[in-house]
Design a protein around this motif. Sequence first.
Motif, mmCIF file in Angstrom:
data_model
loop_
_atom_site.group_PDB
_atom_site.id
_atom_site.type_symbol
_atom_site.label_atom_id
_atom_site.label_comp_id
_atom_site.label_asym_id
_atom_site.label_seq_id
_atom_site.Cartn_x
_atom_site.Cartn_y
_atom_site.Cartn_z
ATOM 1 N N ARG A 64 13.764 35.713 -52.096
ATOM 2 C CA ARG A 64 14.398 35.462 -53.401
ATOM 3 C C ARG A 64 15.744 34.769 -53.202
ATOM 4 N N ARG A 65 16.506 35.247 -52.242
ATOM 5 C CA ARG A 65 17.832 34.659 -51.972
ATOM 6 C C ARG A 65 17.702 33.230 -51.453
ATOM 7 N N ARG A 66 16.719 32.985 -50.593
ATOM 8 C CA ARG A 66 16.498 31.634 -50.059
ATOM 9 C C ARG A 66 16.170 30.656 -51.185
ATOM 10 N N VAL A 67 15.286 31.068 -52.092
ATOM 11 C CA VAL A 67 14.916 30.192 -53.208
ATOM 12 C C VAL A 67 16.085 30.056 -54.184
ATOM 13 N N HIS A 72 20.105 26.442 -56.591
ATOM 14 C CA HIS A 72 21.506 26.088 -56.861
ATOM 15 C C HIS A 72 21.948 24.832 -56.110
ATOM 16 N N ASP A 73 21.501 24.690 -54.875
ATOM 17 C CA ASP A 73 21.971 23.574 -54.047
ATOM 18 C C ASP A 73 21.220 22.263 -54.285
ATOM 19 N N GLU A 74 19.937 22.349 -54.597
ATOM 20 C CA GLU A 74 19.115 21.143 -54.641
ATOM 21 C C GLU A 74 18.562 20.808 -56.021
ATOM 22 N N ASP A 75 17.940 21.761 -56.661
ATOM 23 C CA ASP A 75 17.160 21.463 -57.854
ATOM 24 C C ASP A 75 17.959 21.492 -59.151
ATOM 25 N N LEU A 76 18.707 22.534 -59.382
ATOM 26 C CA LEU A 76 19.441 22.645 -60.640
ATOM 27 C C LEU A 76 20.471 21.534 -60.842
ATOM 28 N N PRO A 77 21.225 21.122 -59.828
ATOM 29 C CA PRO A 77 22.177 20.029 -60.074
ATOM 30 C C PRO A 77 21.506 18.758 -60.601
ATOM 31 N N LYS A 78 20.348 18.430 -60.074
ATOM 32 C CA LYS A 78 19.641 17.234 -60.523
ATOM 33 C C LYS A 78 19.124 17.418 -61.948
#
Length: 108
Positions: A64-67, A72-78
């Motif tokens: 869960r923490r990895r995803v 936060h780092d890859e998908d949501l910003p885009k």
Amino acid sequence: MATDTYSTELPSDVVADLLATPRRRLLLATLARADDCLPVATLAAHVAAAERDVPVEAVGPEERRRVWTALHDEDLPKLVATDVVAYDSTRDAVSLSRAARQLKGRLE
């Protein structure tokens, strides 16, 4: 008199880029099924479960923490930058925005 029109349609290459990764497709499909805003922790658990094709309860805290971190780092910003999702930093939660309507048909 000329009128200004504002199109909320995303260019097809942007849509293709947003849907290029399986995780983003799972994220968007999960949000599309939700009635309201989802905490990112809940979203991460559901995405992790879908990635592994297991029930949410079978996803451990490390996964869960990895995803959560990847979201936060890859998908949501885009997705936030293209106004497909709205992010509430106070609640660490996300919901679909209007621009997501044009993606819904491609998530099924």
